[in-house]
Scaffold this motif. Sequence first.
Motif, mmCIF file in Angstrom:
data_model
loop_
_atom_site.group_PDB
_atom_site.id
_atom_site.type_symbol
_atom_site.label_atom_id
_atom_site.label_comp_id
_atom_site.label_asym_id
_atom_site.label_seq_id
_atom_site.Cartn_x
_atom_site.Cartn_y
_atom_site.Cartn_z
ATOM 1 N N ALA A 44 -35.850 11.767 37.578
ATOM 2 C CA ALA A 44 -36.568 11.547 38.960
ATOM 3 C C ALA A 44 -35.736 12.406 40.203
ATOM 4 C CB ALA A 44 -36.433 10.164 38.962
ATOM 5 N N ASP A 45 -34.490 12.494 40.009
ATOM 6 C CA ASP A 45 -33.637 13.131 40.848
ATOM 7 C C ASP A 45 -33.794 14.628 40.980
ATOM 8 O OD1 ASP A 45 -32.591 10.359 41.663
ATOM 9 O OD2 ASP A 45 -30.880 10.736 40.192
ATOM 10 N N GLY A 46 -34.582 15.176 40.191
ATOM 11 C CA GLY A 46 -34.792 16.507 39.914
ATOM 12 C C GLY A 46 -33.722 17.452 39.370
ATOM 13 N N GLU A 47 -32.947 16.655 38.480
ATOM 14 C CA GLU A 47 -31.966 17.265 37.815
ATOM 15 C C GLU A 47 -32.474 17.685 36.484
ATOM 16 O OE1 GLU A 47 -29.178 14.001 37.726
ATOM 17 O OE2 GLU A 47 -27.987 14.714 39.339
ATOM 18 N N ILE A 48 -32.100 18.810 35.820
ATOM 19 C CA ILE A 48 -32.423 19.209 34.586
ATOM 20 C C ILE A 48 -31.772 18.383 33.474
ATOM 21 C CG2 ILE A 48 -32.775 20.990 32.975
ATOM 22 C CD1 ILE A 48 -32.747 22.880 35.413
ATOM 23 N N VAL A 49 -32.547 17.786 32.650
ATOM 24 C CA VAL A 49 -32.012 16.893 31.628
ATOM 25 C C VAL A 49 -32.236 17.464 30.138
ATOM 26 C CG1 VAL A 49 -31.885 14.910 32.935
ATOM 27 C CG2 VAL A 49 -34.001 15.395 31.557
ATOM 28 N N ALA A 50 -33.104 18.286 30.008
ATOM 29 C CA ALA A 50 -33.315 18.915 28.926
ATOM 30 C C ALA A 50 -33.867 20.456 28.999
ATOM 31 C CB ALA A 50 -34.122 18.129 27.954
ATOM 32 N N GLY A 51 -34.004 21.495 28.227
ATOM 33 C CA GLY A 51 -34.691 22.635 28.281
ATOM 34 C C GLY A 51 -34.378 23.496 27.140
ATOM 35 N N ALA A 52 -35.285 24.530 27.392
ATOM 36 C CA ALA A 52 -35.097 25.551 26.206
ATOM 37 C C ALA A 52 -35.459 26.900 26.926
ATOM 38 C CB ALA A 52 -35.974 25.473 25.047
ATOM 39 N N ALA A 53 -34.714 28.274 26.391
ATOM 40 C CA ALA A 53 -35.091 29.304 26.987
ATOM 41 C C ALA A 53 -35.215 30.373 25.671
ATOM 42 C CB ALA A 53 -33.851 29.861 27.789
ATOM 43 N N ALA A 54 -36.108 31.187 25.897
ATOM 44 C CA ALA A 54 -36.563 32.233 24.989
ATOM 45 C C ALA A 54 -36.882 33.327 25.599
ATOM 46 C CB ALA A 54 -37.658 31.670 23.993
ATOM 47 N N ARG A 55 -37.214 34.449 24.759
ATOM 48 C CA ARG A 55 -37.961 35.848 25.194
ATOM 49 C C ARG A 55 -38.787 36.089 24.112
ATOM 50 N NH1 ARG A 55 -32.697 39.107 24.612
ATOM 51 N NH2 ARG A 55 -32.005 37.299 23.626
ATOM 52 N N SER A 56 -39.849 36.814 24.677
ATOM 53 C CA SER A 56 -41.096 37.121 23.638
ATOM 54 C C SER A 56 -41.009 38.736 24.024
ATOM 55 C CB SER A 56 -42.236 36.717 24.026
ATOM 56 O OG SER A 56 -42.753 37.004 25.518
ATOM 57 N N PHE A 57 -40.991 39.545 22.846
ATOM 58 C CA PHE A 57 -41.261 41.009 22.857
ATOM 59 C C PHE A 57 -42.085 41.161 21.408
ATOM 60 C CE2 PHE A 57 -37.199 39.507 21.187
ATOM 61 C CZ PHE A 57 -37.116 40.414 20.052
ATOM 62 N N GLY A 58 -42.890 42.078 21.443
ATOM 63 C CA GLY A 58 -43.866 42.393 20.329
ATOM 64 C C GLY A 58 -44.120 41.084 19.591
ATOM 65 N N ASP A 59 -44.199 40.741 18.410
ATOM 66 C CA ASP A 59 -44.425 39.927 17.542
ATOM 67 C C ASP A 59 -43.580 38.620 17.401
ATOM 68 O OD1 ASP A 59 -46.753 41.108 16.610
ATOM 69 O OD2 ASP A 59 -45.949 41.880 14.606
ATOM 70 N N TRP A 60 -42.422 38.806 18.133
ATOM 71 C CA TRP A 60 -41.353 37.856 18.147
ATOM 72 C C TRP A 60 -40.930 36.862 19.323
ATOM 73 C CZ3 TRP A 60 -38.495 36.816 13.546
ATOM 74 C CH2 TRP A 60 -38.849 37.599 12.573
ATOM 75 N N LEU A 61 -40.896 35.620 19.137
ATOM 76 C CA LEU A 61 -40.028 34.924 20.014
ATOM 77 C C LEU A 61 -38.866 34.774 19.709
ATOM 78 C CD1 LEU A 61 -40.519 32.735 22.659
ATOM 79 C CD2 LEU A 61 -41.003 31.069 20.643
ATOM 80 N N LEU A 62 -37.769 35.029 20.525
ATOM 81 C CA LEU A 62 -36.342 34.750 20.017
ATOM 82 C C LEU A 62 -35.968 33.399 21.182
ATOM 83 C CD1 LEU A 62 -33.672 35.829 19.210
ATOM 84 C CD2 LEU A 62 -33.544 37.251 21.133
ATOM 85 N N LEU A 63 -35.525 32.536 20.386
ATOM 86 C CA LEU A 63 -35.113 31.320 20.990
ATOM 87 C C LEU A 63 -33.747 31.432 21.230
ATOM 88 C CD1 LEU A 63 -35.802 28.566 21.829
ATOM 89 C CD2 LEU A 63 -35.342 27.902 19.825
ATOM 90 N N ASP A 64 -33.282 31.419 22.516
ATOM 91 C CA ASP A 64 -31.863 31.598 22.820
ATOM 92 C C ASP A 64 -31.023 30.395 23.031
ATOM 93 O OD1 ASP A 64 -31.774 34.511 23.057
ATOM 94 O OD2 ASP A 64 -33.039 34.177 25.115
ATOM 95 N N THR A 65 -31.842 29.240 23.631
ATOM 96 C CA THR A 65 -31.225 28.012 23.977
ATOM 97 C C THR A 65 -32.078 27.015 23.847
ATOM 98 O OG1 THR A 65 -29.631 29.374 25.375
ATOM 99 C CG2 THR A 65 -29.695 26.985 25.644
ATOM 100 N N LEU A 66 -31.646 25.886 23.312
ATOM 101 C CA LEU A 66 -32.329 24.660 23.228
ATOM 102 C C LEU A 66 -31.618 23.447 23.508
ATOM 103 C CD1 LEU A 66 -35.599 23.356 21.293
ATOM 104 C CD2 LEU A 66 -33.468 21.901 21.934
#
Length: 138
Positions: A44-66
Amino acid sequence: MKIEVLENPEQDLIDFLDKKIDDFNWANWEVGERLPLAVQIKNADGEIVAGAAARSFGDWLLLDTLWVSDALRGQNIGSKLLKEIEESGKKRGCVKCLLDTLNFQAMPFYEKHGYKTQWVQQSYPKTGCKYFMVKELF
């Protein structure tokens, strides 16, 4: 010519070398783009409390962070984030997802979600190990 060992190299040198490898890879790789992708949850305060970051290329999704904050762990938030980022990758045409996780991190979590260990890097960085995991995105 002289090889110079730099114990504490400037970030500019590291960035220069990374750029040179990137330029070479893009000139020779079969895909023309690698697109970032992320999901997040804010409180509610606008702070990030969870997330994930990835990259897509070709047939692949590379999950960098969760990541899920301690306060939200055990509430199925990680599963929801993983599902969202996988679905977003599928919309981009990804058919497989690759990630790595350390022995003290989340291997059982990813196995529960259909990821299979493809390779284990033993003795990483000394006595632990790193798991490289893949999942077919159906």
